[in-house]
Design a protein around this motif. Structure first.
Motif, PDB file in Angstrom:
ATOM      1  N   ILE A 105       0.841  -1.205   0.000  1.00 14.85           N
ATOM      2  CA  ILE A 105       0.000   0.000   0.000  1.00 14.85           C
ATOM      3  C   ILE A 105       0.874   1.252   0.000  1.00 14.85           C
ATOM      4  O   ILE A 105       0.650   2.186  -0.769  1.00 14.85           O
ATOM      5  N   ALA A 106       1.870   1.268   0.871  1.00 15.84           N
ATOM      6  CA  ALA A 106       2.749   2.431   0.989  1.00 15.84           C
ATOM      7  C   ALA A 106       3.475   2.699  -0.330  1.00 15.84           C
ATOM      8  O   ALA A 106       3.564   3.850  -0.782  1.00 15.84           O
ATOM      9  N   LYS A 107       3.973   1.650  -0.953  1.00 17.27           N
ATOM     10  CA  LYS A 107       4.705   1.809  -2.217  1.00 17.27           C
ATOM     11  C   LYS A 107       3.765   2.259  -3.341  1.00 17.27           C
ATOM     12  O   LYS A 107       4.083   3.182  -4.109  1.00 17.27           O
ATOM     13  N   GLU A 108       2.593   1.630  -3.422  1.00 12.43           N
ATOM     14  CA  GLU A 108       1.637   1.948  -4.480  1.00 12.43           C
ATOM     15  C   GLU A 108       1.165   3.396  -4.405  1.00 12.43           C
ATOM     16  O   GLU A 108       1.191   4.131  -5.404  1.00 12.43           O
ATOM     17  N   TYR A 109       0.715   3.809  -3.219  1.00 13.85           N
ATOM     18  CA  TYR A 109       0.151   5.153  -3.096  1.00 13.85           C
ATOM     19  C   TYR A 109       1.228   6.236  -3.135  1.00 13.85           C
ATOM     20  O   TYR A 109       0.981   7.341  -3.617  1.00 13.85           O
ATOM     21  N   SER A 110       2.414   5.914  -2.651  1.00 16.32           N
ATOM     22  CA  SER A 110       3.516   6.862  -2.743  1.00 16.32           C
ATOM     23  C   SER A 110       3.859   7.124  -4.204  1.00 16.32           C
ATOM     24  O   SER A 110       4.089   8.269  -4.607  1.00 16.32           O
ATOM     25  N   ALA A 111       3.852   6.056  -5.015  1.00 16.04           N
ATOM     26  CA  ALA A 111       4.143   6.191  -6.455  1.00 16.04           C
ATOM     27  C   ALA A 111       3.070   7.010  -7.166  1.00 16.04           C
ATOM     28  O   ALA A 111       3.334   7.644  -8.188  1.00 16.04           O
ATOM     29  N   LYS A 112       1.849   7.014  -6.612  1.00 15.93           N
ATOM     30  CA  LYS A 112       0.753   7.774  -7.207  1.00 15.93           C
ATOM     31  C   LYS A 112       0.736   9.232  -6.758  1.00 15.93           C
ATOM     32  O   LYS A 112      -0.156   9.994  -7.129  1.00 15.93           O
ATOM     33  N   GLY A 113       1.702   9.604  -5.920  1.00 13.32           N
ATOM     34  CA  GLY A 113       1.781  10.989  -5.475  1.00 13.32           C
ATOM     35  C   GLY A 113       1.098  11.281  -4.152  1.00 13.32           C
ATOM     36  O   GLY A 113       0.948  12.439  -3.767  1.00 13.32           O
ATOM     37  N   TYR A 114       0.672  10.234  -3.451  1.00 13.88           N
ATOM     38  CA  TYR A 114       0.053  10.418  -2.143  1.00 13.88           C
ATOM     39  C   TYR A 114       1.133  10.541  -1.065  1.00 13.88           C
ATOM     40  O   TYR A 114       2.161   9.876  -1.126  1.00 13.88           O
ATOM     41  N   LYS A 115       0.878  11.382  -0.084  1.00 13.68           N
ATOM     42  CA  LYS A 115       1.731  11.459   1.094  1.00 13.68           C
ATOM     43  C   LYS A 115       1.257  10.393   2.072  1.00 13.68           C
ATOM     44  O   LYS A 115       0.064  10.309   2.372  1.00 13.68           O
ATOM     45  N   ILE A 116       2.167   9.559   2.544  1.00 12.52           N
ATOM     46  CA  ILE A 116       1.790   8.456   3.429  1.00 12.52           C
ATOM     47  C   ILE A 116       1.820   8.908   4.887  1.00 12.52           C
ATOM     48  O   ILE A 116       2.804   9.504   5.349  1.00 12.52           O
ATOM     49  N   ILE A 117       0.738   8.632   5.604  1.00 11.10           N
ATOM     50  CA  ILE A 117       0.684   8.872   7.053  1.00 11.10           C
ATOM     51  C   ILE A 117       0.640   7.507   7.737  1.00 11.10           C
ATOM     52  O   ILE A 117      -0.181   6.659   7.381  1.00 11.10           O
ATOM     53  N   VAL A 118       1.519   7.302   8.707  1.00 14.48           N
ATOM     54  CA  VAL A 118       1.560   6.033   9.445  1.00 14.48           C
ATOM     55  C   VAL A 118       1.224   6.291  10.905  1.00 14.48           C
ATOM     56  O   VAL A 118       1.849   7.136  11.555  1.00 14.48           O
TER      57      VAL A 118
END
Length: 279
Positions: A105-118
């Motif tokens: 999920i982190a890799k996919e959404y990061s590649a789409k330009g999303y900022k990841i919040i954990v």
């Protein structure tokens, strides 16, 4: 004195899988094998594996080329796989499938330009590993109050994931607060089912007993969350082994509840129960 045991206590699926895989590798090798970091957060269990030939190191550079390394159930960042390949180190990957899902999920959404919040502890190996799948660029928060300190852009895209052992109530509170502040955010509840069940069982059992004993490593995140849940309801004792129990304290109670973290072996739980029943 009566003892009640939580329905869900001890090794979770991911830890049991990792321990079985590691033991199989040890049985196949005469010269032992390396593990990157403690196999699980239970020093008694890790000690047994080290007696069998497990060599625990904290850095990939401590492992010679052409050797093998066990990636523990907490998982690691993508760079560890790349470095291992470059060094000729064979990887035995025991990362929990639930954690692997968060990496994806982190890799996919990061590649789409999303900022990841954990949601999680920035120093916990699982969270460090997750951050390693989104360019080490995740926003990491541990409490609800920390949201107020974040410089969030309502026009940016965000994706929220959580450490698998996070308390469900905390997750829901953070989701509610972020929903009010951000226009474009994807929520991914990545708390593993075993964690939810263990926390629910501990909470329900705490309502039926005079005190709780929570067994698990002092550095085990999921164990400490169980301790906090139980302490909010009933007097609670956190121990790693039966040797930490105080007979005089326990004699004050008629019904004692017992639960254990996901990294606690069955034999340690059994020793604690036998000790209580012998009082």
């Amino acid at each position: 004195m009566k003892v009640k045991i939580a329905n869900n206590a001890g090794f979770c699926f991911g830890v049991k899988r990792a321990m079985n895989m590691a033991w199989h590798e040890l049985e196949e090798r005469e010269n032992g094998i390396y593990a990157l970091g403690p196999l699980i957060h239970n020093k008694q269990a890790v000690s047994k594996y080290e007696d069998r030939g497990l060599k625990t190191v904290n850095e990939l550079n401590d492992i010679p080329s052409n050797e093998s390394v066990i990636i523990r159930s907490h998982g690691v960042g993508e760079d560890i796989y790349i470095q291992s390949k470059n060094k000729g180190i064979n990887v035995i990957d025991t990362t929990c499938p639930f954690v692997k899902k968060i990496h994806s999920i982190a890799k996919e959404y990061s590649a789409k330009g999303y900022k990841i919040i954990v949601i999680g502890d920035k120093d916990h190996p699982e969270v460090i590993g997750i951050n390693g799948w989104c360019n080490e660029d995740a926003i990491i928060i541990k409490t609800l109050d920390e949201i107020d300190q974040l410089n969030l852009d309502a026009n940016e895209k965000y994706c929220l994931v959580s450490q698998t052992t996070i308390n469900l109530d905390l997750y829901n509170s953070i989701v509610e607060k972020l929903s009010e502040r951000l226009n474009d955010i994807v929520f991914k509840n990545t708390i593993c089912s075993a964690t939810k069940e263990r926390q629910f069982s501990a909470k329900e059992l705490s309502k039926e007993v005079d005190c709780m004993i929570v067994i698990g490593g002092k550095h085990s995140s999921n164990t400490q969350k169980l301790v906090n849940i139980c302490r909010g309801i009933v007097p609670t004792f956190a121990v790693e082994t039966k040797d930490e129990l105080d007979i005089n304290e326990l004699k004050k109670f008629n019904i004692i509840g017992v639960t254990a973290g996901a990294s606690t072996p069955d034999w340690i739980i059994t020793e604690v129960i036998n000790f209580i029943e012998s009082i």
